[in-house]
Design a protein around this motif. Structure first.
Motif, PDB file in Angstrom:
ATOM      1  N   PHE A  24       6.557-101.285  64.977  1.00 47.84           N
ATOM      2  CA  PHE A  24       6.371-102.747  65.011  1.00 47.84           C
ATOM      3  C   PHE A  24       7.229-103.383  66.113  1.00 47.84           C
ATOM      4  N   ASN A  25       8.506-102.995  66.183  1.00 54.02           N
ATOM      5  CA  ASN A  25       9.397-103.572  67.204  1.00 54.02           C
ATOM      6  C   ASN A  25       8.894-103.263  68.613  1.00 54.02           C
ATOM      7  N   LYS A  26       8.378-102.041  68.805  1.00 52.65           N
ATOM      8  CA  LYS A  26       7.850-101.648  70.117  1.00 52.65           C
ATOM      9  C   LYS A  26       6.636-102.505  70.489  1.00 52.65           C
ATOM     10  N   LYS A 268      -3.215 -95.913  58.561  1.00 47.25           N
ATOM     11  CA  LYS A 268      -3.510 -97.238  58.001  1.00 47.25           C
ATOM     12  C   LYS A 268      -2.329 -98.188  58.206  1.00 47.25           C
ATOM     13  N   LEU A 269      -1.111 -97.684  57.995  1.00 51.48           N
ATOM     14  CA  LEU A 269       0.083 -98.512  58.195  1.00 51.48           C
ATOM     15  C   LEU A 269       0.234 -98.925  59.653  1.00 51.48           C
ATOM     16  N   PHE A 274      -0.009-103.124  63.711  1.00 48.21           N
ATOM     17  CA  PHE A 274      -0.585-103.647  64.955  1.00 48.21           C
ATOM     18  C   PHE A 274      -1.152-105.058  64.725  1.00 48.21           C
ATOM     19  N   VAL A 275      -1.848-105.242  63.600  1.00 44.58           N
ATOM     20  CA  VAL A 275      -2.417-106.559  63.290  1.00 44.58           C
ATOM     21  C   VAL A 275      -1.305-107.593  63.106  1.00 44.58           C
ATOM     22  N   ILE A 276      -0.259-107.220  62.358  1.00 43.42           N
ATOM     23  CA  ILE A 276       0.841-108.162  62.103  1.00 43.42           C
ATOM     24  C   ILE A 276       1.584-108.494  63.402  1.00 43.42           C
ATOM     25  N   SER A 281       2.941-112.287  67.613  1.00 46.51           N
ATOM     26  CA  SER A 281       3.179-112.451  69.047  1.00 46.51           C
ATOM     27  C   SER A 281       2.218-113.431  69.711  1.00 46.51           C
ATOM     28  N   THR A 282       1.064-113.656  69.097  1.00 44.20           N
ATOM     29  CA  THR A 282       0.074-114.526  69.742  1.00 44.20           C
ATOM     30  C   THR A 282       0.062-115.942  69.180  1.00 44.20           C
TER      31      THR A 282
END
Length: 316
Positions: A24-26, A268-269, A274-276, A281-282
């Motif tokens: 997530f951080n990446k 799945k995680l 990626f979605v979160i 970020s957007t």
């Protein structure tokens, strides 16, 4: 044999929870056109913290020092009772249902707040105040969600809920279910600190969860962060396995199927992360008090689920 699967699930969560946080951080850094830290950075940070010497505030009591170990142990217990890589109850599975699990999460949050207050740090007190204000509004939403699922499945057992959604196309495509999915996803962003409102810097204007652990250092801080990674992993797993994508979770003991599903669950995680990360970020960050409007929308989805269920008898 169930205890073997229990150990597998425990190790699976403890080992891969920092990896999901690292991914997530990446992704967040990549969205900002930066190279970002490696996805294994949370492991490096934990290893570094475990080697450092502890610094405890002079005014703090023993509770401040004990809370990281107690809360980490409680997170480990939760890994044994929730459907992560199996769709059948493990050794400790029957001991806790959704309500019981929610109470354990609430107990962990309360202990962290007490420890933060015990540190006598002004910023920690501010974090406790903000967390309590948001929690007072978000926790009733979780209760509404559990009541709705209880009405659908006639139980609050997360394994039974998973099995019903896996085998019942009617409930999976129902409007009630998808209202609950939207409500839980919005609460998930709150509980994991992934709101586009929240700041993860030391800037006090947007600081919420970071303020609570501000006075911790060394291995106590390592346990607090590792516990945070596990909490995020567990909540995302519950969202995927009991709400959004309950499929493929093995409903009968089979070692090979559980190993295969473990890989599927990591995929799945990763997609969910990626979605979160994309949402965080957007969407431009807005002011802290907007949290309450966001939570009101989540509450509306949960309330709609209840209204639709009782007005249509679960037909929709």
């Amino acid at each position: 044999m169930l205890w073997v699967y229990s150990v597998m699930q425990l190790l699976f969560v403890v080992i891969f929870a920092p990896l999901i946080a690292g991914i997530f951080n990446k992704l967040v850094e990549v969205y900002q056109s930066k190279e970002g830290p490696p996805i294994l950075q949370p492991y490096y940070d934990l290893a570094k913290l475990f080697k450092k010497q502890s610094v405890i505030p002079q005014v703090a009591s023993d509770l401040f020092q004990l809370v990281p170990y107690i809360t980490f142990s409680m997170y480990l217990f939760l890994t044994l009772v929730l459907p992560i890589i199996t769709g059948f109850p493990l050794t400790f599975g029957p001991t806790v249902d959704f309500i019981g699990g929610g109470l354990i999460f609430a107990a962990i949050a309360t202990l962290k707040k007490l420890a933060a207050l015990d540190s006598r740090n002004n910023y920690s007190h501010m974090g406790v105040s903000r967390t309590s204000s948001i929690g007072a509004l978000s926790e009733p939403i979780i209760v509404l969600i559990f009541i709705t699922f209880g009405a659908i499945s006639h139980t609050n057992n997360p394994y039974v809920v998973n099995n019903i959604l896996q085998t019942s196309t009617h409930w999976y495509i129902s409007l009630v279910h998808w209202f609950v999915v939207f409500a839980f996803f919005m609460v998930l962003l709150v509980e994991t600190g992934k709101l586009p409102i929240e700041s993860h810097t030391n800037n006090e204007f947007g600081m919420i969860d970071q303020a609570i652990e501000m006075e911790y250092s060394s291995k106590e801080l390592a346990f607090m962060r590792w516990g945070g990674y596990i909490k995020q992993f567990l909540l995302m797993s519950v969202f995927l396995n009991d709400f959004l994508l309950p499929f493929f979770l093995p409903m009968k003991p089979n070692f090979l199927n559980i190993c295969i599903y473990s890989l599927i669950h990591l995929i799945k995680l990763t997609v969910l992360v990626f979605v979160i990360a994309t949402i965080q970020s957007t969407i431009s960050k807005y002011k802290l008090f907007k949290n309450f409007e966001y939570i009101a929308i989540a509450f509306s989805f949960a309330l709609l689920a209840i209204l639709v269920f009782y007005t249509t008898g679960g037909v929709l």
